[in-house]
Design an enzyme around this catalytic site. Structure first.
Site, PDB file in Angstrom:
ATOM      1  N   LYS A  75     -11.776  33.732 -33.793  1.00  0.00           N
ATOM      2  CA  LYS A  75     -12.223  33.125 -32.528  1.00  0.00           C
ATOM      3  C   LYS A  75     -13.737  33.315 -32.418  1.00  0.00           C
ATOM      4  CE  LYS A  75     -11.940  34.221 -27.584  1.00  0.00           C
ATOM      5  NZ  LYS A  75     -11.378  35.128 -26.574  1.00  0.00           N
ATOM      6  N   GLU A 328     -10.916  35.033 -19.675  1.00  0.00           N
ATOM      7  CA  GLU A 328     -11.889  35.470 -20.689  1.00  0.00           C
ATOM      8  C   GLU A 328     -11.234  36.461 -21.648  1.00  0.00           C
ATOM      9  OE1 GLU A 328     -15.042  34.834 -21.515  1.00  0.00           O
ATOM     10  OE2 GLU A 328     -15.688  33.494 -19.921  1.00  0.00           O
TER      11      GLU A 328
END
Ligand SMILES: Cc1cc2nc3c(=O)[nH]c(=O)nc-3n(C[C@H](O)[C@H](O)[C@H](O)COP(=O)(O)OP(=O)(O)OC[C@H]3O[C@@H](n4cnc5c(N)ncnc54)[C@H](O)[C@@H]3O)c2cc1C
Length: 503
Positions: A75, A328
């Site tokens: 990621k 997040e």
């Protein structure tokens, strides 16, 4: 003196706590209790860079073991389909808290109309590539990479490492706890066993068996800042879709939808506010925008944390200590930060914590939660893109009073790193820092007065920098190509981080 530790819960929080305590204080006896019937939360998880530091540096887990057992993908950050621009990318490298020496202002002042490929990670995201390529053709692994992991694989890897480290994993269901003057004397299992310890660690997930239920610790709700409290979760087996090197967060009528990329599965979930949309309407909106989604389930949660997470001889981590929506991907970040704080404090007090030592721990760790609350609130309040009842409410009611100095400063001065001095210090002691705030403000085109008017020479220089990133990113590797490298039998990690070319 603390010598015996009993952890209730063998999800990622319990196992990371066990491994860290045993690694850094080897003399401790550490046991974990789990109820296999309850299982773990079983979601797709995104991580932030500090988890890598805990896994590879503190715990010394070989990267090869991690890749083999946890089966992650990488990621680079989060693609926000969000705000009036419609799209911007948040990476784990400083895009905006950064400044080219040949330009007079920091990067954010040049991201007015276009905010793409500002640095190498965002250029990689734009190209659908995950690593730049070294001259020998291999991927260049950087510190700004994080992971997407399926909870089951991650937990199963941690469990195997815990057994190797001599940590006992007991199966049983805790049904009651016997209180003492200083917290908990013992816990009782459904089969009649009684388990004692010097320190109990509550990692029982949302059930918060010890901190919440047994000790009745007060809970601090974040419902004045974060209005969502449910998610409809689903996904599908990957077909021909490329594996994207980032998480996607997409605004929806009454919340937002995540997309997490696993090698063989795409995991999606719609986080919504149940006061403003029914489960059925949320599920049908979710399916309309994700026609491939299979069976779904609803996850209920409350955003907030316990006011203290160390009470008497009980410390809590993970969902047993607090939870915020996964906007997040903060849960594993907080777990890593707080476990290490606990070990530091235990070291500092010779494993003899007094009430005032426990207070210091609580004072150090509680602000992490407040910082995350405010950072997530900032994703909602300035978002002017959608005119639905939910988003109108976000604009009108989201409580950002804790960061009003930052917002006032930004309104006057724009995206300068100087704004860090207008944030509470605790708000930058995480993986987001001032960078995270600047990306959200610039990404959502929040207005400010002191606009910079770049000269044409400045624009040329700016575009040259972007072009250099784009050109490097175009040569990069896709996730699929990079997975083939790290799985090649001849792959070697150099200093456990880099590698040589597979022969
Ligand atoms: C929809 C959703 C999406 C998420 N996405 C992310 C993300 O992207 N990134 C991220 O970092 N985090 C994410 N999270 C948070 C994620 O849950 C945590 O990161 C993490 O997995 C911590 O879980 P845990 O160990 O606290 O709890 P759990 O996995 O729920 O484990 C609880 C453990 O306690 C045991 N237990 C409970 N009660 C008892 C009892 N009475 N007796 C014995 N054992 C008991 C269970 O058996 C289990 O072993 C997400 C969460 C949700 C809900």
């Amino acid at each position: 003196m603390i010598q015996n530790v009993l952890i209730v819960g063998a999800g990622s929080a319990g196992l990371l706590a066990a491994l860290t305590l045993k690694k850094r204080i080897p003399s401790l006896t550490v046991r974990i209790l789990r109820d296999p019937k309850l299982g773990t939360i079983g979601v797709g998880e995104g991580t932030t860079p500090n988890l890598s530091s805990l896994l590879f540096e503190t715990l010394g887990i070989p990267r090869k073991t991690f890749y083999q057992l946890a089966r992650p993908t990488w990621k680079l950050g989060i693609r926000f389909l969000w705000g009036p621009r419609g799209r911007f990318d948040y990476t784990f490298a400083p895009q905006l808290d950064s400044w080219w020496g040949d330009l007079p202002r920091p990067n954010g002042y040049y991201c007015t109309d276009e905010f793409r490929s500002t640095d190498l990670p965002s250029a990689l995201m734009e190209q659908g590539h995950v690593f730049p390529r070294q001259p020998n053709g291999c991927p260049e692994v950087q510190a700004w990479h994080s992971f997407h992991i399926e909870n089951e694989h991650f937990v199963s890897m941690l469990e195997s490492l815990a057994r190797d480290a001599g940590i006992a994993i007991l199966d049983g269901n805790m049904v009651d706890a016997e209180r003492s003057d200083d917290g908990i004397r013992s816990i009782l299992l459904s089969d009649g066993q009684r388990l004692e310890a010097d320190l109990f660690i509550d990692c029982s997930g949302f059930r918060s068996e010890l901190l919440g239920k047994a000790l009745e610790t007060p809970f601090l709700s974040f419902d004045r800042t974060l209005f969502c409290d449910r998610a409809v979760v689903g996904g599908w087996d990957r077909e021909s879709e490329p594996i994207l090197p980032y998480t996607t967060a997409e605004q929806m009528s009454t919340g937002w939808c995540w997309r997490i990329e696993h090698e063989h599965r795409i995991h999606r979930g719609y986080v919504y506010c149940s006061d403003m949309i029914s489960d059925e309407a949320a599920e049908s909106e979710f399916r309309r925008s994700n026609p491939k989604v299979g069976p779904t389930r609803i996850v209920r949660f409350r955003s907030g944390c316990y006011r203290k997470t160390w009470v008497g001889n009980v410390v809590a981590f993970g969902n047993a200590a607090g939870f915020v929506e996964p906007l997040e991907a903060t849960a594993l970040m907080v777990i890593s930060l707080h476990i290490q704080s606990l070990v530091d404090v235990l070291h500092a007090c010779g494993q003899n914590p007094t009430p005032s030592v426990r207070e210091i721990y609580n004072e150090l760790t509680h602000p992490t939660w407040l910082g995350i609350r405010d950072f997530l609130g900032l994703h909602y309040q300035p978002n002017t893109a959608l005119d639905t009842p939910f988003w109108r409410r976000c604009r009108e009611e989201t409580d950002l009073s804790n960061i009003h100095e930052l917002l006032d400063f930004y309104a006057e001065n724009g995206p300068t790193g100087l704004s860090r001095y207008r944030l509470p210090a605790s708000h930058t002691q995480n993986d987001f820092g001032i960078e995270g705030y600047l990306v959200m403000l610039v990404g959502m085109q929040v207005a400010y007065q002191n606009r910079h008017q770049p000269t044409s020479q400045e624009w040329t220089t700016w575009q040259q920098h972007r072009a250099a990133h784009i050109s490097q990113a175009r040569q990069g590797l896709t996730v699929k190509e990079a997975l083939a490298y790290v799985r090649h039998p001849a792959w070697e990690w150099n200093a456990d981080r880099k590698h040589s070319t597979p022969s």
